[in-house]
Design a protein around this motif. Structure first.
Motif, PDB file in Angstrom:
ATOM      1  N   PRO A   1      35.711  21.273  36.793  1.00 37.67           N
ATOM      2  CA  PRO A   1      34.756  21.785  35.808  1.00 37.67           C
ATOM      3  C   PRO A   1      34.481  23.263  36.024  1.00 37.67           C
ATOM      4  O   PRO A   1      34.702  23.807  37.113  1.00 37.67           O
ATOM      5  N   HIS A   2      34.016  23.933  34.976  1.00 40.52           N
ATOM      6  CA  HIS A   2      33.703  25.345  35.071  1.00 40.52           C
ATOM      7  C   HIS A   2      32.591  25.568  36.088  1.00 40.52           C
ATOM      8  O   HIS A   2      31.643  24.796  36.179  1.00 40.52           O
ATOM      9  N   ARG A   3      32.709  26.606  36.895  1.00 42.33           N
ATOM     10  CA  ARG A   3      31.764  26.781  38.003  1.00 42.33           C
ATOM     11  C   ARG A   3      30.355  27.078  37.522  1.00 42.33           C
ATOM     12  O   ARG A   3      29.409  26.947  38.291  1.00 42.33           O
ATOM     13  N   HIS A   4      30.203  27.476  36.249  1.00 38.33           N
ATOM     14  CA  HIS A   4      28.866  27.729  35.726  1.00 38.33           C
ATOM     15  C   HIS A   4      28.269  26.507  35.035  1.00 38.33           C
ATOM     16  O   HIS A   4      27.117  26.529  34.633  1.00 38.33           O
ATOM     17  N   ASP A   5      29.082  25.451  34.840  1.00 40.29           N
ATOM     18  CA  ASP A   5      28.566  24.251  34.197  1.00 40.29           C
ATOM     19  C   ASP A   5      27.612  23.526  35.137  1.00 40.29           C
ATOM     20  O   ASP A   5      27.891  23.376  36.327  1.00 40.29           O
ATOM     21  N   VAL A   6      26.521  23.084  34.601  1.00 44.28           N
ATOM     22  CA  VAL A   6      25.550  22.333  35.405  1.00 44.28           C
ATOM     23  C   VAL A   6      25.958  20.871  35.404  1.00 44.28           C
ATOM     24  O   VAL A   6      26.121  20.259  34.365  1.00 44.28           O
ATOM     25  N   LYS A   7      26.125  20.309  36.601  1.00 46.43           N
ATOM     26  CA  LYS A   7      26.521  18.915  36.715  1.00 46.43           C
ATOM     27  C   LYS A   7      25.291  18.026  36.836  1.00 46.43           C
ATOM     28  O   LYS A   7      24.532  18.155  37.792  1.00 46.43           O
ATOM     29  N   PRO A   8      25.064  17.130  35.881  1.00 44.41           N
ATOM     30  CA  PRO A   8      23.947  16.211  36.045  1.00 44.41           C
ATOM     31  C   PRO A   8      24.190  15.276  37.222  1.00 44.41           C
ATOM     32  O   PRO A   8      25.331  14.978  37.551  1.00 44.41           O
ATOM     33  N   GLN A   9      23.134  14.820  37.847  1.00 39.05           N
ATOM     34  CA  GLN A   9      23.263  13.923  38.976  1.00 39.05           C
ATOM     35  C   GLN A   9      23.745  12.558  38.511  1.00 39.05           C
ATOM     36  O   GLN A   9      23.476  12.123  37.403  1.00 39.05           O
ATOM     37  N   SER A  10      24.480  11.885  39.403  1.00 39.20           N
ATOM     38  CA  SER A  10      24.939  10.541  39.090  1.00 39.20           C
ATOM     39  C   SER A  10      23.786   9.559  39.240  1.00 39.20           C
ATOM     40  O   SER A  10      22.786   9.835  39.881  1.00 39.20           O
ATOM     41  N   VAL A  11      23.968   8.390  38.633  1.00 39.27           N
ATOM     42  CA  VAL A  11      22.925   7.368  38.635  1.00 39.27           C
ATOM     43  C   VAL A  11      23.309   6.269  39.610  1.00 39.27           C
ATOM     44  O   VAL A  11      24.450   5.790  39.598  1.00 39.27           O
ATOM     45  N   GLU A  12      22.381   5.869  40.459  1.00 37.35           N
ATOM     46  CA  GLU A  12      22.602   4.755  41.378  1.00 37.35           C
ATOM     47  C   GLU A  12      21.921   3.518  40.820  1.00 37.35           C
ATOM     48  O   GLU A  12      20.762   3.559  40.426  1.00 37.35           O
ATOM     49  N   ILE A  13      22.670   2.410  40.790  1.00 42.80           N
ATOM     50  CA  ILE A  13      22.144   1.163  40.236  1.00 42.80           C
ATOM     51  C   ILE A  13      22.255   0.069  41.285  1.00 42.80           C
ATOM     52  O   ILE A  13      23.339  -0.195  41.808  1.00 42.80           O
TER      53      ILE A  13
END
Length: 487
Positions: free
Chosen positions: A333-345
């Protein structure tokens, strides 16, 4: 973070095996689930509530792999007893062994036309079998260590195999030669599989990583290190946009391949997870592990996106060439893109527990095996059923015992298929097919209405825009006339 409605949820769990569950596989019609275990048994679970489960006895040692043929007529299994076995999924438990390997067989996989089977073994060999003749057609023998897995491509022209010699090999089926050799110095792959479009492969690594390779350019497209232990199994979502992984760290993870990020971490197993599989439509997936449990999950997160894909497929008239993998799977991914956190279930805390009581288990012994695996008297010669779970409640004794599987397949293939179909219960099958057809038509109507609503909304927006532009033009014309009169 995704909303609760978009998150995968646990719908059921199945308990019936007495040792680690090594493989899970959905039937093509997604009505049943087959599982294999080190307890030497195969089990077939009906996904309808309050239905019986069937335990198939035939292998002498642990079963390592199981898979339905794409046409749903057969079931294949691999075992540590150095055999693969072909089963007719019926309440007679008819099966025939495929003998040729000299060590444990690790995996089985059907070709897309259900005519061939490929097996991988600890004897360092990959063998391709004819389903019709039940014999070895040819052997691929360039690996120098145990072969963990072998898979056919969708078009049947290629086979990919992975081995503990730290190589992944791509074979040309027609010429029986290795056409590509991927060497991974970090570790060996426990499992490998083709993407739905056949242009890349996913490798589940002992080095805690999952890697996506473009087999046309022999380049690494993506590398995800999301687990804390070895990855044992992977499965592509039918859309090709998601990958699910099973790991020794006890978790199942879902990776967004388009975004190059981890979406979900699923808990539920107590100990290593050994296998995962998506249903044919992607609406469900299952996982099996060392804790002897089989967990059935509802996907949810792909619903909106998969409808979009289906809609595009309906609108397409001509089949396009598959896009290049660099367009599908970005390297990073582009280094400026903000990565949302993953979800733990965790099903114990995060979602409603929808698990049901364990089903009644019926033991079915292979009719071709020895006296060590005889059927119980109560199940001796029950009526034939093409699918054990479709007619589990109608067990009427026939006039004569059924022929063995070897005698069936020794006749012509057409006779074999005709016999299997004719012995199924006609009324229930016709009714089932009719209901399935109605559901499919309703899905098409739903999508059509959705498309019309979108087009109507676009038309309204365009009309509104035209009216606004007309109003602007009229105002502009009026202002110009006033200025002209002043002059």
């Amino acid at each position: 973070m995704a909303s609760v409605l978009e998150d995968p949820i646990l719908i059921r769990h199945f308990k019936g095996h007495k040792d680690a569950v090594t493989c899970v596989a959905f039937s093509p019609n997604t009505k049943v689930l087959a599982t294999s275990s080190l307890d030497r048994f195969l089990m077939i679970w009906n996904l309808r509530p309050n239905s019986k489960a069937f335990r198939f006895v035939g292998h002498m040692e642990g079963v390592t792999s199981v898979e339905f043929s794409p046409d749903g007529q057969l079931l294949a299994s691999a075992s540590q007893d150095r055999t693969a076995r072909l089963w007719i999924p019926c309440i007679h438990g008819e099966s025939t062994p495929l003998k040729g390997h000299t060590a444990s067989v690790r995996s089985v996989n059907f070709s897309h036309d259900s005519q061939y089977l490929v097996t991988a073994s600890n004897d360092r060999l990959v063998k391709v079998w004819s389903i019709y003749s039940q014999s070895v057609l040819f052997t691929l023998s360039q690996h120098t260590h145990w072969v963990r897995c072998a898979k056919f491509s969708r078009d049947g022209r290629l086979i990919v195999s992975c081995s503990e010699d730290k190589t992944v090999k791509v074979w040309d089926v027609r010429n029986k030669i290795c056409v590509d050799n991927i060497i991974d110095s970090d570790g060996f792959a426990n499992y490998v599989d083709f993407s739905p479009d056949g242009t890349c492969i996913a490798c589940a690594g002992s080095d805690h990583t999952v890697k996506i390779w473009d087999i046309r350019t022999n380049k690494l497209l993506q590398k995800h290190q999301v687990h804390r232990a070895a990855i044992n199994y992977t499965a592509f979502h039918p859309s090709g946009n998601y990958l699910i992984t099973a790991s020794t760290d006890g978790t199942v993870k879902i990776i967004d391949l388009l975004g190059g990020r981890l979406l979900y971490t699923l808990h539920g197993h107590e100990g290593p997870v050994l296998s995962v599989a998506f249903a044919k439509g992607g609406e469900m997936f299952a996982s099996g592990g060392v804790d002897t449990q089989v967990l059935l999950w509802k996907t949810n997160f792909d619903v909106f996106e998969y409808k979009k894909i289906l809609k595009k497929h309906m609108q397409r008239i001509h089949i396009d060439e598959p896009p290049h993998l660099l367009d599908i799977y970005p390297r990073s991914p582009h280094r400026h893109d903000v990565k949302p956190q993953s979800v733990e279930i965790n099903p114990s805390y995060d979602v409603t527990d929808m698990r049901t009581f364990d089903p009644t288990v019926i033991d079915i012994s292979s009719s071709s095996s020895n006296s060590q695996a005889k059927a119980s008297p109560s199940l001796a010669y029950p009526s034939m059923s093409q699918d054990v779970v479709n007619n589990e409640d109608s067990l009427q004794p026939p006039a004569s015992p059924p022929p063995t599987m070897s005698k069936r397949i020794s006749q012509t293939e057409n006779k074999y298929l005709e016999h299997a179909v004719n012995e199924s219960v006609g009324i229930s099958r016709v009714l089932s097919n009719a209901l399935e057809h109605i559901v499919e038509q309703l899905d098409v109507l739903t999508l059509t209405i959705s498309i019309l609503e979108q087009r109507l909304a676009l038309t309204e927006d365009k009309l509104k825009e035209c009216l606004e532009n007309q109003e602007k033009i009229l105002l502009s014309t009026g202002n110009e006339n006033k200025q002209y009169q002043c002059w």
